[in-house]
Write an enzyme that holds these catalytic residues in place. Sequence first.
Site, short mmCIF file in Angstrom:
data_model
loop_
_atom_site.label_atom_id
_atom_site.label_comp_id
_atom_site.label_asym_id
_atom_site.label_seq_id
_atom_site.Cartn_x
_atom_site.Cartn_y
_atom_site.Cartn_z
CB CYS A 98 -0.94 -0.01 1.20
SG CYS A 98 -2.39 -1.08 1.00
CG ASN A 107 4.48 -17.38 -3.19
OD1 ASN A 107 4.40 -18.45 -3.77
ND2 ASN A 107 5.52 -16.57 -3.32
CB THR A 138 7.39 -12.43 2.67
OG1 THR A 138 7.48 -11.90 1.35
CG2 THR A 138 8.14 -13.75 2.75
CG HIS A 187 -1.21 -5.36 -1.03
ND1 HIS A 187 -1.66 -4.10 -0.67
CD2 HIS A 187 -1.55 -5.52 -2.33
CE1 HIS A 187 -2.26 -3.53 -1.71
NE2 HIS A 187 -2.20 -4.38 -2.73
CG HIS A 227 2.46 -10.12 -4.05
ND1 HIS A 227 2.08 -10.18 -2.72
CD2 HIS A 227 3.51 -10.97 -4.17
CE1 HIS A 227 2.88 -11.01 -2.08
NE2 HIS A 227 3.75 -11.52 -2.93
P1 AMP Z 1 6.01 -13.16 -1.51
O1 AMP Z 1 7.13 -13.93 -0.88
O2 AMP Z 1 5.25 -13.91 -2.54
O3 AMP Z 1 5.13 -12.51 -0.47
O4 AMP Z 1 6.70 -12.00 -2.36
C1 AMP Z 1 7.05 -10.76 -1.84
C2 AMP Z 1 8.03 -10.18 -2.81
O5 AMP Z 1 8.16 -8.81 -2.52
C3 AMP Z 1 9.43 -10.79 -2.73
O6 AMP Z 1 9.78 -11.36 -3.99
C4 AMP Z 1 10.33 -9.59 -2.38
O7 AMP Z 1 11.58 -9.63 -3.03
C5 AMP Z 1 9.47 -8.43 -2.84
N1 AMP Z 1 9.73 -7.16 -2.16
C6 AMP Z 1 9.85 -6.95 -0.82
N2 AMP Z 1 10.04 -5.64 -0.56
C7 AMP Z 1 10.05 -5.02 -1.78
C8 AMP Z 1 10.20 -3.67 -2.19
N3 AMP Z 1 10.39 -2.65 -1.31
N4 AMP Z 1 10.17 -3.38 -3.51
C9 AMP Z 1 9.98 -4.37 -4.41
N5 AMP Z 1 9.82 -5.66 -4.09
C10 AMP Z 1 9.86 -5.98 -2.79
ZN ZN Z 2 -1.83 -3.29 1.21
#
Ligand code: AMP
Ligand code: ZN
Length: 112
Positions: free
Chosen positions: A6, A85, A93, A96, A98
């Site tokens: 967000c 995921n 992780t 939100h 994605h």
């Molecule tokens: P997930 O593990 O599926 O929740 O993916 C979260 C993704 O967000 C991971 O691939 C991270 O590398 C990515 N991520 C975390 N922080 C940032 C950020 N500030 N900008 C861009 N990607 C991010």
């Molecule tokens: Zn959000």
Amino acid sequence: MDCLFCKIIEGSIPSKKVYESGSVYAFRDINPMAPVHVLVVPKMHIPSMDGVNAENSARVADIFEAIPKIAEAEGLTNGYRVISNCGEDACQTVKHLHFHLLGGRKLPDQMA
Ligand code: AMP
Ligand code: ZN
């Protein structure tokens, strides 16, 4: 709300934007797993795939309309992979919703 994506969407945390529409935002993953690794997210906060319902599923449709446009703009003419995921077992992780758009090389044929 204390949500990283967000904050990225509203611009208070910087990102490398690749696409934006009224309801969708897409930006480069900070830790790319492939030559092209874009995160495609709804601007509306939906915590995960588990939070998709009849009220918000149009936002998910918007994402899936955006993905081929992003893939074309990124030059992914030979194919790509889309992953979301959801929850603990999938190692989500960021809470939100994605979609990871991955491509630019031959990806492993095993998904998990
Ligand atoms: P997930 O593990 O599926 O929740 O993916 C979260 C993704 O967000 C991971 O691939 C991270 O590398 C990515 N991520 C975390 N922080 C940032 C950020 N500030 N900008 C861009 N990607 C991010
Ligand atoms: Zn959000």
